[in-house]
Structures are given as structure tokens and as C-alpha cells.
Design a protein around this motif. Structure first.
Motif, short mmCIF file in Angstrom:
data_model
loop_
_atom_site.label_atom_id
_atom_site.label_comp_id
_atom_site.label_asym_id
_atom_site.label_seq_id
_atom_site.Cartn_x
_atom_site.Cartn_y
_atom_site.Cartn_z
N MET A 57 10.46 6.69 -13.97
CA MET A 57 9.48 5.60 -13.62
C MET A 57 10.46 4.63 -12.66
N SER A 58 11.58 4.68 -12.41
CA SER A 58 12.43 3.76 -11.66
C SER A 58 12.11 3.90 -10.34
N PHE A 59 12.42 2.95 -9.36
CA PHE A 59 12.56 3.02 -8.16
C PHE A 59 13.84 3.73 -7.57
N ILE A 60 13.83 4.66 -6.69
CA ILE A 60 15.38 5.46 -6.33
C ILE A 60 15.26 4.95 -4.57
N LEU A 61 16.50 4.51 -4.28
CA LEU A 61 16.66 4.01 -3.15
C LEU A 61 17.03 5.34 -2.27
N ASP A 107 7.09 6.43 -9.15
CA ASP A 107 6.30 7.37 -9.47
C ASP A 107 4.86 7.12 -9.43
N ALA A 108 4.00 7.23 -8.44
CA ALA A 108 2.74 6.80 -8.12
C ALA A 108 1.62 7.53 -9.09
N SER A 109 2.05 8.50 -9.68
CA SER A 109 1.18 9.25 -10.71
C SER A 109 0.99 8.36 -11.89
N LYS A 110 2.02 7.19 -12.32
CA LYS A 110 1.64 6.38 -13.24
C LYS A 110 0.55 5.30 -12.93
N LEU A 111 0.15 5.13 -11.82
CA LEU A 111 -0.88 4.12 -11.43
C LEU A 111 -2.28 4.67 -11.81
N GLN A 112 -2.81 3.88 -12.55
CA GLN A 112 -4.10 4.22 -12.88
C GLN A 112 -5.04 3.05 -12.70
N GLU A 113 -6.17 3.52 -11.72
CA GLU A 113 -7.00 2.48 -11.34
C GLU A 113 -7.95 1.80 -12.48
N MET A 123 -1.43 -5.33 -8.32
CA MET A 123 -0.07 -5.30 -7.98
C MET A 123 0.33 -6.70 -7.67
N VAL A 124 1.61 -7.18 -8.22
CA VAL A 124 2.07 -8.46 -8.00
C VAL A 124 3.39 -8.57 -7.30
N SER A 125 3.61 -9.55 -6.41
CA SER A 125 4.83 -9.56 -5.81
C SER A 125 5.81 -10.78 -6.77
N HIS A 126 6.84 -10.90 -6.47
CA HIS A 126 7.85 -11.94 -6.96
C HIS A 126 8.57 -12.60 -5.95
N LEU A 127 8.72 -13.99 -6.34
CA LEU A 127 9.62 -14.62 -5.55
C LEU A 127 10.88 -15.19 -6.20
N LYS A 128 11.08 -14.82 -7.48
CA LYS A 128 12.29 -15.24 -8.36
C LYS A 128 12.91 -13.90 -8.90
N SER A 129 12.30 -12.78 -8.42
CA SER A 129 12.95 -11.54 -9.09
C SER A 129 12.64 -10.56 -7.97
N SER A 130 13.25 -9.49 -7.79
CA SER A 130 13.02 -8.59 -6.83
C SER A 130 12.36 -7.21 -7.42
N ALA A 131 11.15 -7.41 -7.75
CA ALA A 131 10.21 -6.41 -8.40
C ALA A 131 8.94 -6.60 -7.86
N LEU A 132 8.07 -5.29 -8.21
CA LEU A 132 6.86 -5.10 -8.13
C LEU A 132 6.17 -4.81 -9.49
N THR A 133 5.05 -5.66 -9.71
CA THR A 133 4.61 -5.27 -11.02
C THR A 133 3.13 -4.73 -11.01
N PHE A 134 2.66 -3.85 -11.77
CA PHE A 134 1.50 -3.08 -11.77
C PHE A 134 0.93 -3.44 -13.10
N LYS A 172 8.85 -2.60 -11.86
CA LYS A 172 10.16 -2.10 -11.22
C LYS A 172 10.86 -2.76 -10.49
N ASP A 173 12.15 -2.68 -10.30
CA ASP A 173 13.03 -3.52 -9.53
C ASP A 173 13.12 -2.86 -8.28
N ILE A 174 13.14 -3.59 -7.10
CA ILE A 174 13.17 -3.13 -5.70
C ILE A 174 14.31 -3.82 -5.00
N ARG A 175 14.65 -3.63 -3.87
CA ARG A 175 15.58 -4.37 -3.08
C ARG A 175 15.24 -5.57 -2.60
N TYR A 176 13.89 -6.03 -2.64
CA TYR A 176 13.32 -7.03 -1.84
C TYR A 176 12.52 -8.05 -2.70
#
Length: 312
Positions: free
Chosen positions: A1-5, A15-21, A25-36, A48-52
Motif C-alpha cells: 500500500m505504500s508509495f514507491i519512488l 495501489d489504485a485498487s485500494k480506492l473505493q468510490e 482526497m486530502v492534501s497536507h501542508l504540515k506533512s508530505s502525505a495524501l489521504t483518502f 501515504k507518505d509522498i515526497r511533496y
């Protein structure tokens, strides 16, 4: 489930198969993450942690999202179909708001470092024009193909013509403005107000002339709006008293208030619910729109900011 660089092409995968509609989707200003967030269960699907640290998000076509970052010099493309995020166009650091035009496939990006709007052709992934604005452009609205840019430090709005992509008008607004929406031919602006006398009003302007039309008292420091033209109500987020206000458009009065998390900054809505991210509370509040009551608060990583809803 983790992001792979993927170092070779600066691309990250998930892993986009984990997304269930449907989901947020939420961005973060104090952490490098995307939340679903799963909207059927009102709980985190995964984060998941991302680079940005991404700032603003906008949906474009075919399950894709474009994002800005205040610290990075690129805009990013998130493909929710295959689960990737990658930089696509180098622009500048200090990128804030974005606006997408579906008909032209053009992306408008606010550059708060050089006080410009960059227009990007997403067919070519290239900047095709740049337009000077006031100081510290932050957010966009559109009306009759014209683009309205709110400038947070020069306390004004730059209007860019949709046919020429040149500045056609500038008019002054409230001091230290934040948040803007055009609804039924009224341009509403919130903001912090002058130092020493913090603002508790939203101001309605004529978008064609810049003339002030209305004032409505709400809570402390209104900074974000949500509505749809067919709705009777305008929803106003006030981060000074951590609350969401419901304003009757016909009477111009506040009809209800609901408390949300600490230092809320962003609002999103759909037919039945309203979603608020709290930058310091590290929560996404989910509110029943009809009853105007808090359903639940979802704990998320630090500094949640921009929210979009994905329903395919």
C-alpha cells in the motif's frame, strides 16, 4: 500500500485498487502525505507518505488531478486510474491556487513569488502565457469566461479577460483578503481585516464594476466559501472561531453555526454533505448539509488542507 519512488522518472506509485468510490482526497501542508477518505464509511481508506507537501488540488479529465506545491517548482499530475504522482511542468516555487478550464484544457496557476498567473496547456504540458497580477495571488473564480484572481497582499482582485488572457480590470477589496466565490452575480470576499481590528464580515461586490453591494456579519476571519447557484444557502468557513456558518442568501442573515476543528481553512461540499479540513486540528469534519450537524470528525495526518471528491 505504500508509495514507491521511481527514481528514473521522478514518479511515485500507489495501489489504485485500494480506492473505493466515492472518496475524498486530502492534501497536507504540515506533512508530505495524501489521504483518502471512504465516504461510505466516513473513515480513512489509507494515507501515504509522498515526497511533496501539496497545496491545492483540482480534478481534470478522466480520473486525473493536478496539484501545486508552495515549496516545489513543478505542478504535479496524480493519475487515480493507475496510481501515480509525477511532476509534469516546471513553473516556480510559491505556487498557490489553481483553476482548470474544461473546454480549453488550460490550467491557471497562481505564482505568489513573482506575482503572476501562468497559463498551462495540458495537451502540451507547457506554459503558453503569463499575466502579471497584484501581490501574492492566491485563488481563482471565473465568470463569463473571465478569470478573477484574489491578491492577498495588495488587497485587490485582478480580472483577466477570457478571450485575450490580458488584465482587463483591477479593483480593491477588504484588507488582507482570503476566500472568494462568485454566486448569482455577486462576488463574495472574506478575509482577516486590518491588524488590530480583525474582520467578522463577508463583503459582496459587483464582479463587473467592483462596487461594494453587501456586507454580512458572520464569525471571526471568514476565509473560505461553498455553495451551488441553486441552493438558498451560502456556507462560510471562519478560522478565527473554528466554525462553519450557514447564511440565507435571501435574507442575508446567518441561520445556523456548527463547530469544526482548530484553524479550519478549506471547505468542499456535495449534495448531502459538507467537508472541512482543520489545519491545526488535524481533522476532516463531515457535516450533514440538511440538518447542519456534525456527523463525524476523521483524524488525519498533520496539516490537512485542500479537499476534492472523486466519484467515477
Amino acid at each position: 500500500m505504500s508509495f514507491i519512488l521511481l527514481i528514473s522518472c521522478q514518479k511515485q506509485a500507489f495501489d489504485a485498487s485500494k480506492l473505493q468510490e466515492p472518496y475524498l482526497m486530502v492534501s497536507h501542508l504540515k506533512s508530505s502525505a495524501l489521504t483518502f477518505i471512504d465516504l461510505d464509511k466516513n473513515e480513512i481508506m489509507f494515507s501515504k507518505d509522498i515526497r511533496y507537501q501539496l497545496t491545492d488540488l483540482v480534478s481534470i479529465k478522466n480520473g486525473k488531478v493536478v496539484a501545486t506545491s508552495r515549496s516545489e517548482k513543478h505542478i504535479f499530475l496524480i493519475d487515480l486510474n493507475i496510481g501515480t504522482i509525477e511532476p509534469i511542468v516546471k513553473v516556480n516555487s510559491g505556487l498557490t491556487g489553481i483553476h482548470y478550464d474544461y473546454l480549453s484544457n488550460l490550467l491557471f496557476v497562481a505564482d505568489s513569488t513573482d506575482n503572476q498567473i501562468h497559463i498551462i496547456d495540458l495537451h502540451q504540458n507547457a506554459i503558453v502565457n503569463s499575466v502579471a497580477t497584484g501581490k501574492f495571488p492566491t485563488s481563482f473564480e471565473s465568470l463569463d469566461q473571465d478569470i478573477y484572481v484574489l491578491n492577498g497582499e495588495s488587497n485587490d482582485i485582478t480580472v483577466i479577460g477570457g478571450d485575450t488572457y490580458e488584465e482587463i480590470q483591477t479593483f480593491s477589496v477588504i484588507e488582507r483578503p482570503a476566500g472568494m466565490i462568485i454566486d448569482n452575480d455577486i462576488l463574495w470576499v472574506g478575509g482577516h481585516g486590518p491588524y488590530g481590528k480583525l474582520n467578522r464580515e463577508i463583503i459582496g461586490y459587483d464582479p463587473h464594476t467592483g462596487q461594494q453591494l453587501k456586507k454580512i456579519e458572520v464569525g471571526l476571519m471568514p476565509v473560505a466559501f461553498w455553495t451551488v447557484p441553486s441552493s438558498r444557502y451560502l456556507y462560510v468557513l471562519c478560522h478565527g472561531d473554528h466554525a462553519l456558518y450557514k447564511v440565507d442568501k435571501k435574507t442575508n442573515e446567518v441561520t445556523d453555526v456548527v463547530a469544526v476543528g482548530e484553524n479550519p481553512n478549506f471547505i468542499w461540499g456535495n449534495q448531502g454533505q459538507i467537508f472541512v479540513s482543520s489545519l491545526d486540528g488535524n481533522k476532516v469534519s463531515i457535516i450533514d448539509k440538511e440538518r447542519f450537524q456534525l456527523i463525524t470528525e476523521v483524524d488525519v495526518p498533520a496539516g490537512p488542507y485542500s479537499i476534492i471528491e472523486e466519484v467515477f
